[in-house]
Design a protein around this motif. Structure first.
Motif, short mmCIF file in Angstrom:
data_model
loop_
_atom_site.label_atom_id
_atom_site.label_comp_id
_atom_site.label_asym_id
_atom_site.label_seq_id
_atom_site.Cartn_x
_atom_site.Cartn_y
_atom_site.Cartn_z
N GLN A 258 34.63 36.90 36.32
CA GLN A 258 35.82 37.46 37.34
C GLN A 258 36.50 38.38 36.86
N ALA A 259 36.45 38.58 35.40
CA ALA A 259 37.35 39.74 34.87
C ALA A 259 36.67 41.06 34.83
N GLN A 260 35.34 40.67 34.79
CA GLN A 260 34.56 42.14 34.78
C GLN A 260 34.86 43.18 35.91
N PRO A 261 34.43 42.61 37.03
CA PRO A 261 34.97 43.55 38.28
C PRO A 261 36.17 44.19 38.25
N ARG A 262 37.21 43.43 37.90
CA ARG A 262 38.43 43.89 37.61
C ARG A 262 38.84 44.96 36.75
N LEU A 263 38.15 44.72 35.41
CA LEU A 263 38.07 45.79 34.37
C LEU A 263 37.66 47.09 34.98
N GLN A 264 36.29 46.77 35.76
CA GLN A 264 35.68 48.19 36.18
C GLN A 264 36.82 48.86 37.20
N SER A 265 37.08 48.04 38.16
CA SER A 265 38.07 48.73 39.00
C SER A 265 39.53 49.50 38.09
N LEU A 266 39.73 48.80 37.15
CA LEU A 266 40.80 49.41 36.42
C LEU A 266 40.54 50.75 35.51
N GLN A 267 39.38 50.65 35.00
CA GLN A 267 38.66 51.94 34.52
C GLN A 267 38.42 53.02 35.50
#
Length: 461
Positions: A258-267
């Motif tokens: 669940q955190a991976q897509p949010r991290l990619q969006s943050l990047q």
């Protein structure tokens, strides 16, 4: 209606009206004066004729019979009559007899004889005879009228000459104001130097002084804006770099699904912010630098370097880049400005195009100018927004890319400083796609001196 707003037109019309009124008054006075003087002259002529009759009577008492009953001056219709035994004689050659009363007083008088107005001068001679010299008032008025017209003709001829001289004089007097207006029209957005009012009429000096004060205030406001943009970009660059490093450290951790897509969006957001800060810094540097220290720059090598830098971004979006560049082309600029133009044009095309699209770059000499053309097959820009996208931070309503809204503004700024032109149009028949065409002046140096002996045309794909 717009012509009446012109000071030159209103001044010309006002002076023309005054001149016409003055000419009308002068013409009327001149005509009446000439008319009166000619009538006076004709009265003197009647007196002289009577005096001639008196002299002839004194010399030869019977000589008056030669004048009696004759039209003495056929052209002027002057008639001489003598009083015989209490009756006036008829006039030979006259249209009608002139029955005059025997008791008419001496001197000048106007009488109606046989329905015709006549001017008479009657004189009593030393021997008791009386002589009457008369002339038709119609003839007299015609002669006076013709004399009056001759005084009006010079005024009528002089009016158009004075009108032309007046218009030329007004244009000459307002020429400094028109030159100031032309100078303002030809200035660029960043040319805020005070107007030269050394040749401006004193009546216009308060206006030019107010414009110069306004230009000074605008210059201060723009300088503050530029400093704010530059300071803000510098202040944002450091925390963005720190956030980017933290995001990279997070990417190395074993995060949940669940955190991976949010991290990619943050990047992705961090990348967009860093790109915006870089564009702001570039725009601030361009706005704070003058057009000096320019030299002939080889376009082909700059374009090749830009394409190599942007190739990873194109591969990421699966965009095909094709370039056809004449390596002999050069332009009066510097490497940083020319690189910024090409980089922003190609970067914009890649960012706003759909995956799998194509971007074409053509650079060549044509019509005494260097032409740069970048076109893509993306969604394009609506016609009513093509001028607006050249302004900073403007993004069209239908734009879905990740750009900052500064790319074309930077290109426009640099092209203006290089005395070039930029035009946007659709690249496809269905009005989609975008084609940006730039024309830049060719440097005075020989462009062939910058060409490589081996490679004449750069083909990139």
């Amino acid at each position: 209606m717009s012509g009446l707003r012109s000071l030159q037109v209103r001044l010309a019309l006002s002076l023309a009206g005054v001149m016409l009124v003055a000419a009308g008054i002068a013409g009327t006075v001149s005509y009446r004066t000439a008319f009166h003087e000619v009538n006076e002259l004709q009265d003197d002529q009647l007196r002289q004729m009577s005096a001639l009759a008196e002299r002839r009577h004194l010399a030869t008492p019977l000589g008056l019979q030669d004048l009696d009953n004759h039209v003495v001056d056929v052209g002027a219709r002057i008639m001489v009559q003598l009083l015989h035994k209490g009756a006036w004689g008829e006039v030979e050659g006259a249209e009608v007899p002139l029955p005059l009363a025997a008791d008419l007083p001496d001197g000048l008088q106007t009488l109606e004889v046989q329905g015709q107005q006549r001017r008479l001068f009657i004189r009593t001679l030393p021997g008791g005879e009386r002589v009457a010299v008369s002339q038709s008032t119609v003839v007299r008025d015609e002669v006076a009228h013709n004399a009056g017209k001759t005084t009006i003709v010079p005024i009528a001829v002089l009016i158009p000459v004075l009108a032309l001289a007046m218009v030329a004089l007004i244009r000459h007097m307002l020429a400094p104001v028109m030159r100031l207006a032309q100078e303002l029209d030809e200035r660029g957005d960043d040319q805020l130097a005070p107007l030269d009012d050394s040749e401006v009429p004193s009546e216009v000096l308060p206006f030019t002084a107010a414009i110069n004060r306004l230009l000074h205030r605008v210059e201060l406001a723009l300088a503050q804006q530029k400093r704010f943009v530059a300071d803000a970009a510098h202040e944002l660059r450091t925390p963005l770099t720190a956030i980017s490093l933290q995001a990279e450290l997070l990417a190395d951790l074993n995060l949940s699904e669940q955190a991976q897509p949010r991290l990619q969006s943050l990047q992705r957001g961090i990348l967009r912010a860093r790109h915006l800060v870089a564009q702001l810094l570039l725009l601030a540097r361009l706005q704070g630098r003058d057009a000096a220290n320019r030299d002939a720059v080889a376009v082909g090598f700059v374009c090749q370097s830009v394409l190599e830098d942007l190739l990873p971004l194109a591969d990421q979006k699966q965009v095909v880049l094709t370039a056809n560049v004449d390596m002999a082309c050069s332009v009066c600029s510097n490497t940083m400005d020319l690189g910024a133009v090409l980089r922003n044009l190609i970067d914009n095309a890649i960012r706003y195009i759909q995956p799998g699209g194509q971007v074409d770059i053509d650079i060549e000499y044509r019509a005494a100018a260097l032409h740069i053309c970048v076109r893509d097959n993306g969604p394009g820009v609506p016609e009513h927004e093509r001028e607006l996208v050249l302004s900073p931070f403007y993004r069209g309503a239908a734009i879905t890319g990740t750009g900052s809204g500064l790319g074309l503004a930077i290109v426009h700024n640099i092209v203006q400083r290089m005395a070039g032109s930029i035009a946007l149009s659709a690249s496809l028949p269905d009005a989609s796609g975008l084609m940006v065409r730039i024309a830049l002046p060719i440097p005075a140096t020989d462009p062939s001196s910058l060409a490589t002996p081996v490679l004449d045309v750069l083909h990139f794909q």
